[in-house]
Structure formats: C-alpha cells, structure tokens
Design an enzyme around this catalytic site. Structure first.
Site, PDB file in Angstrom:
ATOM      1  N   GLU A  75       9.746  -4.609  13.007  1.00  0.00           N
ATOM      2  CA  GLU A  75       9.322  -3.530  12.112  1.00  0.00           C
ATOM      3  C   GLU A  75       8.059  -2.879  12.678  1.00  0.00           C
ATOM      4  O   GLU A  75       7.035  -3.535  12.862  1.00  0.00           O
ATOM      5  CB  GLU A  75       9.040  -4.064  10.706  1.00  0.00           C
ATOM      6  CG  GLU A  75       8.682  -2.946   9.739  1.00  0.00           C
ATOM      7  CD  GLU A  75       8.432  -3.426   8.317  1.00  0.00           C
ATOM      8  OE1 GLU A  75       7.732  -4.430   8.133  1.00  0.00           O
ATOM      9  OE2 GLU A  75       8.924  -2.763   7.381  1.00  0.00           O
TER      10      GLU A  75
ATOM     11  N   PHE B  31       0.799  -1.231   0.000  1.00  0.00           N
ATOM     12  CA  PHE B  31       0.000   0.000   0.000  1.00  0.00           C
ATOM     13  C   PHE B  31       0.830   1.278   0.000  1.00  0.00           C
ATOM     14  O   PHE B  31       0.323   2.351  -0.308  1.00  0.00           O
ATOM     15  CB  PHE B  31      -0.939   0.019   1.226  1.00  0.00           C
ATOM     16  CG  PHE B  31      -0.234   0.366   2.510  1.00  0.00           C
ATOM     17  CD1 PHE B  31       0.014   1.687   2.858  1.00  0.00           C
ATOM     18  CD2 PHE B  31       0.221  -0.627   3.385  1.00  0.00           C
ATOM     19  CE1 PHE B  31       0.686   2.020   4.035  1.00  0.00           C
ATOM     20  CE2 PHE B  31       0.895  -0.308   4.557  1.00  0.00           C
ATOM     21  CZ  PHE B  31       1.124   1.010   4.867  1.00  0.00           C
TER      22      PHE B  31
ATOM     23  N   GLU C 158      -5.127  -3.873  -1.956  1.00  0.00           N
ATOM     24  CA  GLU C 158      -6.569  -3.623  -1.829  1.00  0.00           C
ATOM     25  C   GLU C 158      -6.838  -2.361  -1.000  1.00  0.00           C
ATOM     26  O   GLU C 158      -7.938  -1.807  -1.037  1.00  0.00           O
ATOM     27  CB  GLU C 158      -7.273  -4.837  -1.187  1.00  0.00           C
ATOM     28  CG  GLU C 158      -6.916  -5.142   0.264  1.00  0.00           C
ATOM     29  CD  GLU C 158      -5.600  -5.908   0.424  1.00  0.00           C
ATOM     30  OE1 GLU C 158      -4.838  -6.019  -0.553  1.00  0.00           O
ATOM     31  OE2 GLU C 158      -5.337  -6.391   1.545  1.00  0.00           O
TER      32      GLU C 158
ATOM     33  N   LYS D 168      -1.398  -6.943  -9.381  1.00  0.00           N
ATOM     34  CA  LYS D 168      -2.364  -7.044  -8.277  1.00  0.00           C
ATOM     35  C   LYS D 168      -2.016  -5.932  -7.294  1.00  0.00           C
ATOM     36  O   LYS D 168      -1.121  -6.067  -6.475  1.00  0.00           O
ATOM     37  CB  LYS D 168      -2.239  -8.419  -7.600  1.00  0.00           C
ATOM     38  CG  LYS D 168      -3.508  -8.964  -6.973  1.00  0.00           C
ATOM     39  CD  LYS D 168      -4.041  -8.137  -5.810  1.00  0.00           C
ATOM     40  CE  LYS D 168      -3.247  -8.315  -4.534  1.00  0.00           C
ATOM     41  NZ  LYS D 168      -3.653  -7.326  -3.486  1.00  0.00           N
TER      42      LYS D 168
ATOM     43  N   SER E 290       5.211  -7.190   3.224  1.00  0.00           N
ATOM     44  CA  SER E 290       5.763  -7.572   4.530  1.00  0.00           C
ATOM     45  C   SER E 290       6.526  -8.895   4.428  1.00  0.00           C
ATOM     46  O   SER E 290       6.275  -9.704   3.520  1.00  0.00           O
ATOM     47  CB  SER E 290       4.621  -7.700   5.540  1.00  0.00           C
ATOM     48  OG  SER E 290       3.701  -8.680   5.093  1.00  0.00           O
TER      49      SER E 290
ATOM     50  N   CYS F 228       9.850   1.393   3.520  1.00  0.00           N
ATOM     51  CA  CYS F 228      10.764   0.307   3.886  1.00  0.00           C
ATOM     52  C   CYS F 228      12.184   0.839   4.065  1.00  0.00           C
ATOM     53  O   CYS F 228      13.025   0.155   4.618  1.00  0.00           O
ATOM     54  CB  CYS F 228      10.733  -0.798   2.839  1.00  0.00           C
ATOM     55  SG  CYS F 228      11.422  -0.273   1.272  1.00  0.00           S
TER      56      CYS F 228
HETATM   57  P1  NAD Z   1       1.395  -6.810   2.940  1.00  0.00           P
HETATM   58  O1  NAD Z   1       2.422  -7.876   2.980  1.00  0.00           O
HETATM   59  O2  NAD Z   1       0.292  -6.862   3.927  1.00  0.00           O
HETATM   60  O3  NAD Z   1       0.669  -6.779   1.493  1.00  0.00           O
HETATM   61  C1  NAD Z   1       1.428  -6.788   0.303  1.00  0.00           C
HETATM   62  C2  NAD Z   1       0.600  -7.480  -0.783  1.00  0.00           C
HETATM   63  O4  NAD Z   1       0.350  -8.830  -0.393  1.00  0.00           O
HETATM   64  C3  NAD Z   1      -0.766  -6.835  -1.005  1.00  0.00           C
HETATM   65  O5  NAD Z   1      -1.032  -6.792  -2.388  1.00  0.00           O
HETATM   66  C4  NAD Z   1      -1.720  -7.768  -0.280  1.00  0.00           C
HETATM   67  O6  NAD Z   1      -2.997  -7.816  -0.883  1.00  0.00           O
HETATM   68  C5  NAD Z   1      -1.043  -9.106  -0.399  1.00  0.00           C
HETATM   69  N1  NAD Z   1      -1.340  -9.983   0.752  1.00  0.00           N
HETATM   70  C6  NAD Z   1      -1.639  -9.604   2.015  1.00  0.00           C
HETATM   71  N2  NAD Z   1      -1.849 -10.695   2.791  1.00  0.00           N
HETATM   72  C7  NAD Z   1      -1.672 -11.773   1.997  1.00  0.00           C
HETATM   73  C8  NAD Z   1      -1.737 -13.179   2.234  1.00  0.00           C
HETATM   74  N3  NAD Z   1      -2.022 -13.697   3.427  1.00  0.00           N
HETATM   75  N4  NAD Z   1      -1.497 -14.011   1.198  1.00  0.00           N
HETATM   76  C9  NAD Z   1      -1.189 -13.518  -0.027  1.00  0.00           C
HETATM   77  N5  NAD Z   1      -1.126 -12.189  -0.295  1.00  0.00           N
HETATM   78  C10 NAD Z   1      -1.347 -11.327   0.704  1.00  0.00           C
HETATM   79  O7  NAD Z   1       2.187  -5.418   3.018  1.00  0.00           O
HETATM   80  P2  NAD Z   1       1.569  -3.960   3.181  1.00  0.00           P
HETATM   81  O8  NAD Z   1       1.031  -3.807   4.555  1.00  0.00           O
HETATM   82  O9  NAD Z   1       0.698  -3.636   2.036  1.00  0.00           O
HETATM   83  O10 NAD Z   1       2.904  -3.069   3.020  1.00  0.00           O
HETATM   84  C11 NAD Z   1       3.777  -2.798   4.086  1.00  0.00           C
HETATM   85  C12 NAD Z   1       4.940  -3.738   4.091  1.00  0.00           C
HETATM   86  O11 NAD Z   1       5.608  -3.716   2.833  1.00  0.00           O
HETATM   87  C13 NAD Z   1       5.997  -3.373   5.124  1.00  0.00           C
HETATM   88  O12 NAD Z   1       6.429  -4.532   5.759  1.00  0.00           O
HETATM   89  C14 NAD Z   1       7.113  -2.760   4.288  1.00  0.00           C
HETATM   90  O13 NAD Z   1       8.403  -2.850   4.856  1.00  0.00           O
HETATM   91  C15 NAD Z   1       7.006  -3.568   3.045  1.00  0.00           C
HETATM   92  N6  NAD Z   1       7.634  -2.896   1.911  1.00  0.00           N
HETATM   93  C16 NAD Z   1       8.850  -3.341   1.519  1.00  0.00           C
HETATM   94  C17 NAD Z   1       9.496  -2.726   0.482  1.00  0.00           C
HETATM   95  C18 NAD Z   1      10.851  -3.207   0.039  1.00  0.00           C
HETATM   96  O14 NAD Z   1      11.326  -2.751  -0.970  1.00  0.00           O
HETATM   97  N7  NAD Z   1      11.487  -4.104   0.756  1.00  0.00           N
HETATM   98  C19 NAD Z   1       8.904  -1.641  -0.172  1.00  0.00           C
HETATM   99  C20 NAD Z   1       7.642  -1.219   0.238  1.00  0.00           C
HETATM  100  C21 NAD Z   1       7.013  -1.856   1.302  1.00  0.00           C
END
Ligand code: NAD
Length: 523
Positions: A391, A157, A184, A181, A234, A289
C-alpha cells in the site's frame, strides 16, 4: 519554510466528556499541522488511561436512560443532527481542507457522504424491527435488538468526517453510547462536530471524545466497560486492535489497508475509462482505501496493443492536467512529511527496479513546508516491485501489461488485501466473467471507486489484510454489529380463558367473544 499561526489562532483540542470540554489529565499535547504548509494550526490532547476511564464511565452512566428511549425518539434527535450538518457543511469542509489537505469539493463530499449514513440511521425505527413467527402449536418466537453498551470507535486521518460517521449514527440510534478517538492528525473536525451533536439534543455522556495516540487506544480497548470496538486504519494496527479485542472477548470490526486493482480490457471505452482511472487514483491525493493503485492493461495479443497504448496515453494526459492546490478541482498535499517520504521511497525503489516513471509527481516537491507530491504513473516491467504489491497511499498509479484475462485475475487475487477491484469493459459478459472470479470484497464495473452505499455495508474481505473481524461497517452489517438479537419464545396454550369468563359469556350468549378469547389465548 514553515509558518506558524499566532498563538491565539491555534485551536486547543481537548477531550469532550459528559458534555464538558476537559483538558487531558497529564497536560500533554501534540501539534496539529496544516499539510499544505506545515504551519501549526492546533494542539491536540494526548490522553492517558485516566482520561479514558473518565470518558468510558460517562458513556456507561448515560447508557441506561439513552437505551431506554424508543428507537424513534433517538432517531428524532439524529434527524436534528442531520439538519445541523447540512447547515454547517461549509464550515466543516473548511476545517477538513485545513487539517487534512483535501480540496474544497472533496471536503464537502466527505461531509455529505458521512451525512448519508446519518440518513440511514434515521430509518432504523423501520429497519431494525424484530420478527415474530408461530414456530409450533401455540408457540411463537419473536426477537428484538438490544444495544451492546459502550462502543469505542478509533478512526484514521483520511476522512475526518465520513469515517467517524461509519460508526456514530447507527451505533447511537440503535441505543449504544460512544467514545470516539479521532486521528491525532485531524482532530479539529470532530471537535467541532460534537458541539453539533450537543445542539441536536444528544444527552450528556451519550457521545464522548478522547484524543490521543497509542496509549488512549489501548486503554479504550482494555477498559472493562467497553463492549465493542470499531477500528479503521492501517493493516498492522487493525490486526493489533482486532487481536487485543479477541483476547478480551470484545466484539470488534477492524478495517485495514488496501491495494486495489483496475483491470482494463481492450474493449473498454477509452475516454471514460481514462477519466475514471485518474479520478480513482489521484482523487484525495490517493489517500483513500478505495483508490486505484494498480492498472492492469490486458493486451490479448489480437491487435489490441495500440488501443491499450492510447488508453495509457490518455491516462497520462489527464493526470498531467491536475494542478496543485486545495481549490476545487485541484489536488491537495498528502498528510505529513512521513507519508511524503514513504511515497518518494516507493518511486525511487521502482526506478532502481527498472520501471519507467511516465509521470513524475516529485516535480511538485517544494520548499514551502507543504507535503506536495503530484500525480505519478509508473510503468513496471517486474511484478515483484514493491510499489506493485504494497500500500503506497499516495497519488501513484502502477501500470502493468498482462497478456491474458487469467493473468490479470492471478495478479489481483494474489494481493494480500482483497479490498476493492474494478473491471473496465463495454461487454456485460466479460464483466460478469471477472466479477465472478476476482477475490475482493467491493467490486466495480466501470466504476473505479466502488463504494457500496446504504443499505449495502462497507468493508474489506475477511481473512485478508483489509478486514479483521467478521462483520462489515455501515448499512445492514452495522445493525448486526451494534446490537444483540434477543430471542423470546412464548407459549400460550388454548384454552386458557378463566372458567368464570366462559360462564359469563355463555350466560349472555356472547359465543363470539368466548371463541375469540380462546383463539387469541390472551385472557
Ligand atoms: P493508522 O493505522 O496510522 O491510524 C489509525 C488510528 O489508529 C488512529 O486513530 C491512530 O491514532 C491509531 N494508532 C496509530 N498507531 C497506533 C498504535 N501503534 N497503536 C494503537 N493505535 C494506533 O492509519 P492512518 O495513517 O490514520 O490512515 C491511513 C490508513 O487507513 C491506510 O492504511 C488506509 O488504507 C486505511 N483506511 C482504511 C479504510 C477501510 O475502510 N479499509 C478506510 C480509511 C482508511
């Protein structure tokens, strides 16, 4: 108090498949909320495996003709998209402010930084050329880069425009077709952007959008026509995605979470360091991040304590000046109530752990339905405090005093993420000592958000929670990820000039023609 837009102002975010807007097969939607007041601003499709199948098949059908174009032709279409992003930057940034909660300046930067990857992708005709070498007598080896096929991209997000563009431009210009994708939580921005891709001239099926949550993600990975997956989010989900791809022999790079340390030496420049630390930890409400999470103040016991106290005082003063809001220069809310509660939980646990809350962002929490939490600074006395090690993903800075350079390195290197770290010093030798010893993938010297820009690629450290899969995203790492190198070895032994040509040339005294023909071996 939660407000809701009138039904006609709510955006219904469907799927975009083969150039058409298509509602989800199951007819299910999820509310999308404005994080600054929790009002419902959209409803996003919850896709099933049927929707995913339709999107992946559309991308697969578009692949042969798209990949048959020259790289230059594909880059030309991407160049038109670049102009459209520029001319629509304000509109896209407004969507980002509304659905993500960034302030306007940060939202415009989200768009501009994403468009930088587009610029890089427009150079692929020059950057993605194959090599040729004479490897033995009469034998040459050359290679070319072929696209993989259907690439799936799953994004978080926190950067509604930039992070999808870590994948889309390079994957597309190198000849792949894509199913994206979006998160959401912030689906509105990319729902608008696919129309800009269409306006730029991308053929139907080359870019498809499937909205949803876990079901759509697993269906995308499992689809037999999906060849590669990029994931950003994450750590637990990154590992889940990476493991699933690995089991299916699919190429995957999955970037996870972070815990970034800033190390301030006693010889740092107090004013610029204080400003940079605050921008790093509180920018985008700490939801980056690359954001600073822990500030290690090195006090080497040689009378440097006073200097480090001054630095900490200036960090607190500068963070205290930040105002709440989404206007330029202010700090927006965090994404949702779940995130807010998680951040507050870390602060409360730190209090119980005996830490001092030097600046308490809980004073921003109100009853307007917004997910507001102000800049927070915690001085820890116990290294095992969870806020020091996990984190938090919010505007919270953990401060810890260390007595030596080595202790700072030990703390940084024992964190399980290894994403980014930075050192603040006015001494180049001190900086080099640290950057040789710090175990993180992206390092800064007097730079608190050390994001490498193209052609350098972006990504955490393999073998840690910040990256699963062995390739980076963006830059030259992305060219490697989105293509297969096809190697062609050819042998044209000389002489291979047909006898009648030699005879004819000799008769006409065309010795040079014969020599040339023999040498080139091409007749
Ligand atoms: P998230 O992991 O909750 O969601 C990321 C994606 O995975 C979304 O599209 C979501 O719909 C999907 N998703 C969520 N739960 C899922 C599941 N159980 N099974 C399959 N898909 C699932 O992450 P977020 O809250 O949207 O973003 C924040 C996180 O992203 C933080 O941990 C941040 O550090 C990380 N991030 C990392 C980088 C990087 O370059 N390392 C960059 C941006 C964000």
């Amino acid at each position: 108090m939660t407000t809701t837009m009138s039904e006609k102002d709510i955006t219904i975010v469907n799927n975009y498949i083969n150039g058409e807007i298509i509602p989800p097969a199951g007819g299910d939607y999820l509310d999308v909320q404005d994080p600054s007041n929790s009002s419902v601003i959209g409803r996003v499709a919850l896709s099933t495996s049927d929707d995913v199948d339709r999107a992946v098949r559309a991308a697969h059908a578009a692949f042969p003709s798209w990949s048959a174009l020259t790289t230059k032709a594909r880059a030309g279409i991407m160049l038109s998209f670049h102009s459209l992003v520029k001319s629509h930057a304000a509109e896209l940034a407004s969507l980002i402010v509304m659905e993500n909660g960034k302030n306007m300046t940060e939202a415009l930067a989200d768009v501009a930084k994403g468009n930088e990857t587009v610029e890089y992708a427009c150079s692929l005709p020059q950057l993605m050329q194959g090599r040729i070498d004479a490897v033995s007598t009469d034998v040459t080896c050359r290679d070319r880069r072929d696209p993989l096929g259907v690439v799936v991209s799953i994004v978080p997000f926190n950067f509604p425009f930039m992070v999808p563009h870590w994948t889309l431009p390079i994957a597309l210009v190198s000849g792949n077709t894509v199913v994206l994708k979006p998160s959401e939580k912030v689906p509105l921005t990319m729902y608008r952007v696919v129309k800009l891709f269409e306006m730029a001239g991308f053929p139907k099926g080359v870019i498809n959008l499937v909205n949803g949550t876990k079901e759509s993600v697993t269906s995308l990975i499992d689809h037999p026509l999906c060849r590669a997956v990029t994931f950003v989010g994450s750590s637990p989900i990154a590992k889940f995605v990476s493991d699933r791809c690995r089991a299916l022999d699919k190429r995957c790079t999955a970037l996870g979470g972070a815990k970034n340390h800033l190390i301030a030496l006693p010889d740092c420049d107090v004013e610029s360091t204080a400003s940079d630390v605050v921008v790093s930890y509180a920018g985008c409400a700490g939801q980056r991040c690359m954001a600073a999470s822990v500030l290690l103040l090195v006090d080497d016991g040689k009378g440097t304590d006073a200097q480090q106290k001054t630095l900490l005082r200036r960090v607190i003063e500068k963070a205290s000046e930040i105002e709440r809001g989404t206007e330029p220069g202010k700090m927006g809310p965090v994404i949702d109530g779940h995130s807010l509660n998680k951040i507050v939980g870390y602060i409360e646990r730190s209090e119980r752990w005996g830490a001092e809350i030097l600046l308490d962002g809980r004073s921003w929490i109100g009853d307007d339905g917004g997910n507001w939490i102000g800049p927070t600074i915690i001085l820890h006395h116990d290294r095992s405090d969870s806020a020091m090690n996990e984190e938090v993903f919010g505007p919270v800075l953990s401060v810890y005093r260390v007595g030596s350079w080595q202790e700072a390195i030990d703390i940084e290197n024992s964190n399980p993420f290894g994403n980014a770290a930075a050192i603040y010093t006015t001494n180049g030798g001190h900086a080099e000592w640290f950057v040789k010893r710090v175990r993180a993938s992206m390092l800064g010297i007097n730079v608190g958000i050390p994001v490498p820009r193209e052609p350098f690629s972006f990504g955490g450290l393999y073998g840690t929670k910040s990256k699963y899969g062995d390739m980076d995203i963006t830059g030259d790492g992305a060219i490697e990820f989105f293509t297969n190198r096809i190697k062609i070895t050819s042998k044209w032994p000389a002489p291979c000039v047909p006898e009648y040509v030699v005879g004819l040339a000799k008769k006409q005294k065309m010795d040079t023609v014969v020599d040339h023909a023999n040498f080139a071996g091409t007749m």
